[in-house]
Design a protein around this motif. Structure first.
Motif, short mmCIF file in Angstrom:
data_model
loop_
_atom_site.label_atom_id
_atom_site.label_comp_id
_atom_site.label_asym_id
_atom_site.label_seq_id
_atom_site.Cartn_x
_atom_site.Cartn_y
_atom_site.Cartn_z
N LEU A 102 0.86 -1.19 0.00
CA LEU A 102 0.00 0.00 0.00
C LEU A 102 0.89 1.24 0.00
O LEU A 102 1.81 1.34 0.82
N CYS A 123 -7.45 4.04 0.52
CA CYS A 123 -7.89 2.78 -0.12
C CYS A 123 -9.37 2.89 -0.41
O CYS A 123 -10.06 3.79 0.06
N SER A 124 -9.88 1.94 -1.18
CA SER A 124 -11.30 1.92 -1.52
C SER A 124 -12.13 1.57 -0.29
O SER A 124 -11.61 1.02 0.68
N GLU A 139 -14.32 -0.70 -0.17
CA GLU A 139 -14.37 -2.16 -0.10
C GLU A 139 -13.14 -2.70 0.65
O GLU A 139 -13.24 -3.61 1.46
N GLN A 140 -11.98 -2.10 0.31
CA GLN A 140 -10.76 -2.56 0.96
C GLN A 140 -10.79 -2.25 2.46
O GLN A 140 -10.39 -3.06 3.29
N ARG A 193 -12.99 -4.74 4.09
CA ARG A 193 -12.35 -6.05 4.14
C ARG A 193 -11.30 -6.09 5.26
O ARG A 193 -11.21 -7.05 6.02
N TRP A 194 -10.48 -5.03 5.35
CA TRP A 194 -9.46 -5.00 6.39
C TRP A 194 -10.09 -4.98 7.79
O TRP A 194 -9.60 -5.61 8.71
#
Lengths: 323, 323
Positions: free
Chosen positions: A175, A249-250, A252-253, A256-257
């Motif tokens: 990242l 980050c998106s 979605e990311q 998820r994280w």
């Protein structure tokens, strides 16, 4: 340079910066001797950190000294316990005195911050790893277990989940974060997680179940659901992220994280409707957000909603041995 | 074969063969919760065993399960404590179910023998090693520390020191023992040391100092002398050896192994003249010899005598990091 096991203990670990009244005998005999507290339960937890599995081999020893204790403190926080003592088992490939000095300085900094005492342990030769066994006190029948959640109780999460996984991604070169302050913030959230001790103490008698998020919000909430025999409905749009995370980050990311990244060491806990006011009184002055992200349901299973949409989610949290 | 960290714990370690009344909450939450005893101190000790350093990589997992607990129990014995609970941190390179089954079967056999309960721990992936943190109870002010020896007190050793080093030498191909019974005896003394729990309990209030022999009689007695601020005179001709040892090596080798071989897990302790009769009453029925090998002196230093001859002795016990 010759430096024996006993020299290592004497030089780097037998400091008594904090002297506790309940420690009759600390480092230096066959056992430590502790004086029990009459009106409290003893809470004990053990965590192992292995080089290459739990931290990068070139980790700054000051970060390792901090993190090895912080992740143990996080287990006490999730039980609502007051930190007391810790044993340290340290396995080292070689004696590196600057490394040991930095490691122990950082470890004792955090020990002293919480008024804890190092009472013993073991120093051995082998591949780098650490096992800490932490002890704390909980007033009788005020402990926070995983098994008290009931249908209708509200599900909360402290702090900013997802940050730690982003910090790890930065360290692994996965990242890119251009803003140095945001980069440092995210990396620090991974390397120096703040155990939520004060929040754990504050929610005693108010929360019905609690766990710390070491593997990821989904699997750790799953432990509460399994232990309590119930299900949950989580609203992903109620997750609160740090701006450092959402700027880099998106969505979605970030989700998820937060759900499966692990190592956030935030607390996930459940609170009945009647205790929500008292919870606000107890926690609002501590400077860390806590957000209601869903509700416990009677039926088993975990339902994820984004707005009104039911969301399917693949993947689970970190498990050392799953393939 | 897929077997997660949680599966491993559930299948091999979450057995409750012994249920203790002082364990409110065992394996399965963020912490274990224990109920303190009002009239006793809590004794805590930690030992790490690393593959290649403390045991041969191809060790039988049943021997490892036994020994990892036995060496911890030995520390409780040296404190005069009653065994209670243990935490196990197990780091494994891979999931090997037959290995885990054999290891845990053996570990629980010894736990049950002493009425102990496994209360938690951690299971991680990495080079094979184990850290156990053991907890026991000692009646208040009856603990056996290292610091109570005074000039004139008699020095005792339990059992048959030197056997363990001989057993290790056999396993390493450095010692040939033709007699199979003697061979098996010596190897068992290395792999399955009997913690001297009953002897430790028996000598409470009678011994003034005690330590278990993990590094060798000389260095471990040295810890008592340092902690107590005194010296000692040891008569090598009073050391008692097993016939399996003396039948298979020179007297010099037997003495060397007893003094510096380590891992005997016998107790070395000191007793004032006035308590010797009571000591015989307390220990003589336990089936293990205990021999007076010398006396504490006011002047520092450790003097070794063989008959009337002062003996010079080179070498010291095991230290992981000395060169």
């Amino acid at each position: 340079m010759s430096c024996s096991e006993f020299d290592i203990i004497a030089r780097y670990f037998n400091r008594q910066s904090t002297i506790r009244k309940d420690v009759l005998l600390g480092i230096g005999d066959d056992c430590a001797l502790l004086i029990p507290s009459l009106k409290q339960y003893l809470a004990i937890s053990t965590d192992t950190l292995v080089s290459g599995t739990h931290f990068l081999p070139d980790i700054d020893p000051a970060d390792l000294g901090y993190k090895s204790l912080a992740v143990n403190l996080s287990d006490l926080a999730a039980m609502g316990a007051d930190p007391a003592w810790v044993s340290l088992a340290l396995t080292l490939p070689e004696v590196n005195e600057p490394w040991l000095a930095s490691f122990s300085e950082s470890l004792f900094g955090l020990l002293d911050y919480y008024g804890m005492q190092l009472i013993g342990g073991d120093t051995t030769k082998g591949p780098l790893s650490l096992t800490l066994t932490i002890n704390g006190w909980v007033p009788i029948d005020k402990q926070l277990t995983r098994s008290g959640a009931k249908a209708g109780h509200w599900i909360y999460v402290t702090g900013w989940p997802g940050d730690s996984a982003a910090g790890l991604a930065i360290l692994q070169g996965k990242l890119e974060v251009a803003d140095q302050d945001q980069r440092n913030y995210l990396v620090k959230r991974h390397l120096r997680p703040q155990p939520r001790i004060l929040m754990g103490q504050g929610m005693r008698q108010l929360a019905t179940a609690a766990i710390d998020i070491s593997d990821g919000l989904l699997p750790d909430l799953g432990h509460i659901l399994k232990a309590s025999g119930c299900g949950a409905r989580i609203h992903l749009d109620r997750l609160v992220f740090s701006s450092a995370l959402t700027d880099n980050c998106s969505r979605e990311q970030a989700i998820r994280w937060a759900l499966t990244g692990g190592e956030d060491y935030e607390l996930c806990f459940t609170v009945p409707e009647d205790n929500r006011g008292a919870l606000d009184t107890a926690l609002s002055g501590l400077g860390i957000p806590y957000n209601c992200i869903g509700q416990i349901t009677a039926n088993g299973g975990l339902q994820l909603l984004d707005g009104n949409q039911v969301v399917e989610f693949e993947g689970s949290g970190y498990d050392h041995f799953s393939e």
